[in-house]
Each structure stands twice: as C-alpha cells, then as structure tokens.
Motif scaffolding. Structure first.
Motif, PDB file in Angstrom:
ATOM      1  N   GLU A 137      14.680   1.044   4.129  1.00  0.00           N
ATOM      2  CA  GLU A 137      12.946   0.820   4.008  1.00  0.00           C
ATOM      3  C   GLU A 137      12.827   0.682   5.681  1.00  0.00           C
ATOM      4  O   GLU A 137      11.566   0.619   5.291  1.00  0.00           O
ATOM      5  N   MET A 138      13.455   0.337   6.769  1.00  0.00           N
ATOM      6  CA  MET A 138      13.235   0.373   8.092  1.00  0.00           C
ATOM      7  C   MET A 138      12.691   1.411   7.823  1.00  0.00           C
ATOM      8  O   MET A 138      11.927   2.005   9.209  1.00  0.00           O
ATOM      9  N   LEU A 139      13.796   2.288   8.133  1.00  0.00           N
ATOM     10  CA  LEU A 139      13.285   3.454   8.758  1.00  0.00           C
ATOM     11  C   LEU A 139      12.125   4.407   7.790  1.00  0.00           C
ATOM     12  O   LEU A 139      11.301   5.732   8.673  1.00  0.00           O
ATOM     13  N   LEU A 140      11.745   4.392   6.604  1.00  0.00           N
ATOM     14  CA  LEU A 140      10.616   4.295   5.619  1.00  0.00           C
ATOM     15  C   LEU A 140       9.148   4.407   6.438  1.00  0.00           C
ATOM     16  O   LEU A 140       8.430   5.051   6.250  1.00  0.00           O
ATOM     17  N   THR A 141      10.040   2.482   6.731  1.00  0.00           N
ATOM     18  CA  THR A 141       8.617   2.047   7.623  1.00  0.00           C
ATOM     19  C   THR A 141       8.161   2.860   8.658  1.00  0.00           C
ATOM     20  O   THR A 141       6.864   2.689   8.852  1.00  0.00           O
ATOM     21  N   PHE A 142       9.361   2.134   9.614  1.00  0.00           N
ATOM     22  CA  PHE A 142       9.185   2.132  11.120  1.00  0.00           C
ATOM     23  C   PHE A 142       8.996   3.684  10.989  1.00  0.00           C
ATOM     24  O   PHE A 142       8.704   4.403  13.106  1.00  0.00           O
ATOM     25  N   THR A 143       9.333   5.061  10.533  1.00  0.00           N
ATOM     26  CA  THR A 143       9.393   6.419  11.365  1.00  0.00           C
ATOM     27  C   THR A 143       8.978   7.621  10.729  1.00  0.00           C
ATOM     28  O   THR A 143       7.981   8.335  11.231  1.00  0.00           O
ATOM     29  N   ARG A 147       3.543   4.594   2.953  1.00  0.00           N
ATOM     30  CA  ARG A 147       2.326   3.288   2.621  1.00  0.00           C
ATOM     31  C   ARG A 147       2.958   2.163   1.926  1.00  0.00           C
ATOM     32  O   ARG A 147       2.532   1.313   1.703  1.00  0.00           O
ATOM     33  N   ASP A 148       3.577   2.491   1.088  1.00  0.00           N
ATOM     34  CA  ASP A 148       4.072   1.556  -0.582  1.00  0.00           C
ATOM     35  C   ASP A 148       5.805   0.866  -0.005  1.00  0.00           C
ATOM     36  O   ASP A 148       6.311   0.959  -0.706  1.00  0.00           O
ATOM     37  N   VAL A 149       5.973   0.840   1.148  1.00  0.00           N
ATOM     38  CA  VAL A 149       7.568  -0.370   1.357  1.00  0.00           C
ATOM     39  C   VAL A 149       7.312  -1.589   1.577  1.00  0.00           C
ATOM     40  O   VAL A 149       7.095  -2.253   2.848  1.00  0.00           O
ATOM     41  N   LEU A 150       7.683  -2.917   0.884  1.00  0.00           N
ATOM     42  CA  LEU A 150       7.800  -4.235   0.760  1.00  0.00           C
ATOM     43  C   LEU A 150       9.268  -4.669   0.368  1.00  0.00           C
ATOM     44  O   LEU A 150       9.822  -4.722  -0.337  1.00  0.00           O
ATOM     45  N   TYR A 182       0.558  -6.186  -4.116  1.00  0.00           N
ATOM     46  CA  TYR A 182      -0.114  -5.663  -2.772  1.00  0.00           C
ATOM     47  C   TYR A 182      -0.415  -3.924  -3.244  1.00  0.00           C
ATOM     48  O   TYR A 182      -0.258  -2.651  -2.269  1.00  0.00           O
ATOM     49  N   SER A 183       0.530  -3.329  -3.826  1.00  0.00           N
ATOM     50  CA  SER A 183       1.017  -2.036  -4.503  1.00  0.00           C
ATOM     51  C   SER A 183      -0.870  -0.691  -4.836  1.00  0.00           C
ATOM     52  O   SER A 183      -1.423  -1.589  -5.039  1.00  0.00           O
ATOM     53  N   PRO A 184      -1.183  -0.127  -4.117  1.00  0.00           N
ATOM     54  CA  PRO A 184      -0.076   1.012  -3.138  1.00  0.00           C
ATOM     55  C   PRO A 184      -0.196   0.997  -1.439  1.00  0.00           C
ATOM     56  O   PRO A 184      -0.154   1.965  -0.647  1.00  0.00           O
ATOM     57  N   CYS A 185      -0.505  -0.263  -0.652  1.00  0.00           N
ATOM     58  CA  CYS A 185      -1.067  -0.992  -0.158  1.00  0.00           C
ATOM     59  C   CYS A 185       0.349  -1.740   0.940  1.00  0.00           C
ATOM     60  O   CYS A 185       0.466  -2.092   1.457  1.00  0.00           O
ATOM     61  N   GLY A 186       1.448  -1.702   0.380  1.00  0.00           N
ATOM     62  CA  GLY A 186       3.097  -2.727   0.541  1.00  0.00           C
ATOM     63  C   GLY A 186       2.822  -2.768   1.773  1.00  0.00           C
ATOM     64  O   GLY A 186       3.768  -3.528   2.145  1.00  0.00           O
TER      65      GLY A 186
END
Length: 227
Positions: A137-143, A147-150, A182-186
C-alpha cells in the motif's frame, strides 16, 4: 517530487466530511514526497519496516551513499553480507537480495505494476518475500500515486482518525466506514490524517494516549507508596 492532487479532490473530501473539511482548512496545502522509480522505492519501504522514521532516513541515506544507485545489479554485486553494514538486519538484507534476484531475472516485473489495478498490484507485490500488504500500500501511495489507498495497517492513519473524530479505538468496521466515506479520494485523506497524527491540527490529541495516562499515573503512585 511530491504527491500531486487536484482542487477537485480537496473539495470532494470537504463535502463528504465536515470535520475533515475543517482540518483541511486549518492545515492548508500539503506536500508529501514520492519516489517515482519502483525498484528503489520498494527497497526503501523494506528498509523502513518496523523502525522509526528517523532510523529509516538514516539507513536509507547509507544505502544510497554506499550503492550510488539502487539497482538489482549493484545489490547483487555486494550480496546480503555486503549491504548489512548499511544498518540492515540479516533478514532485511536477505529480502532485498531476493527482490534483486527476482528483478534481475525478470521474475518480478516492476513496470508491470503500472498497468495493474490496486488489488492486482497489491497481490503481485505480496508474493515477494518480506512484502506484506502495508508495504504494498505504501508503494501504491508514494510511487504509483494511486488515488484511493487508505491503509488500515498504518498506525499513523489510525492515530489521525482517532485524533480527528475523538475515538479511543479504530477497529476494522469503523475504519471501513471512513474508507467508504473518503473514496475515491482515500489517498489524499490519508495524507491529511498523517498530518493530523503528526501534530498539524492544534488542540487535537489522541484519546487512546490520554486513556493510558491515568493508568500510568496510578501505577506510579502505587510504586511510590510501596517504596
């Protein structure tokens, strides 16, 4: 390079949640650094598992200085024993070398992640040794900047939720309610929750931490009486 977001995403979150809207107004624009290259970013996240942010920065600086460029070839040239002096445990060094071997052989295709859905990418990453859902999830977020990772597994996000909504505990059921809200702006919501957890919202405290203080004080009083 920083995580990019739009005014429309900000406005969406404000409309969905009044408390988060108020926090966003106080905190203002945010900047979270991202790592665009997948392989070094994944190594970075493995380095950071189970250690503090300060320790992660220190170890990662030594890794980058020692290798020059974080590539499968440079890692394999040194081997696990050669990268451990950077501050890595034997287990983490083994995980990183295994990742490098898979990347060098083509068994792990980092660039293929860009064309996968969030669920597919997380499943693909979790097949790697030393990579669990939080790391994925951190890779999905920071690389990949999805848009929708919590992440439920992230302590900072759960702490931010407790501080914002005054909950003593964030269980999975309660977390899922916020995730759907929050979705789809998680992912942008997660960024603000990290800011809140870090003290960016004046007057916000963690009810879970406050609950522990009276118990600690009571124990201290008992020790004093018994001395």
């Amino acid at each position: 390079m920083y995580f990019s977001y739009t005014d429309e995403e900000v406005e969406y979150l404000k409309k969905r949640d009044k408390k988060l809207a108020a926090a966003i107004e106080v905190i203002g624009p945010i900047r979270h650094e991202v790592e665009p290259e997948i392989f070094p970013a994944l190594v970075h996240h493995i380095v950071g598992q189970q250690i503090s942010g300060a320790a992660q920065r220190a170890v990662w600086a030594r890794v980058r200085e020692g290798l020059g460029e974080v590539t499968p070839e440079k890692i394999l040239a040194r081997g696990a024993e050669g990268i451990m002096p950077f501050g890595l445990s034997a287990r983490k060094a083994d995980y990183i070398c295994d990742l490098a071997r898979r990347a060098a052989s083509g068994e792990f295709d980092a660039e293929a992640l860009r064309g996968m859905s969030d669920e597919e990418a997380a499943e693909y990453l979790c097949r790697l040794r030393g990579v669990g859902l939080w790391t994925a999830e951190m890779l999905l977020t920071f690389t990949l900047q999805r848009r929708d990772v919590l992440s439920f597994g992230d302590f900072g996000i759960r702490r931010g939720l407790r501080m914002l909504y005054r909950h003593r505990e964030i269980d999975r059921e309660r977390f899922e309610r916020y995730r759907r809200r929050y979705s789809p702006c998680g992912t942008l919501a997660a960024m603000y929750l990290w800011e809140i957890a870090g003290g960016a919202l004046p007057g916000a405290a963690d009810p879970a931490a406050a609950e522990k203080k009276p118990r600690a004080a009571k124990c201290a009083e008992g020790r004093k009486k018994g001395s």
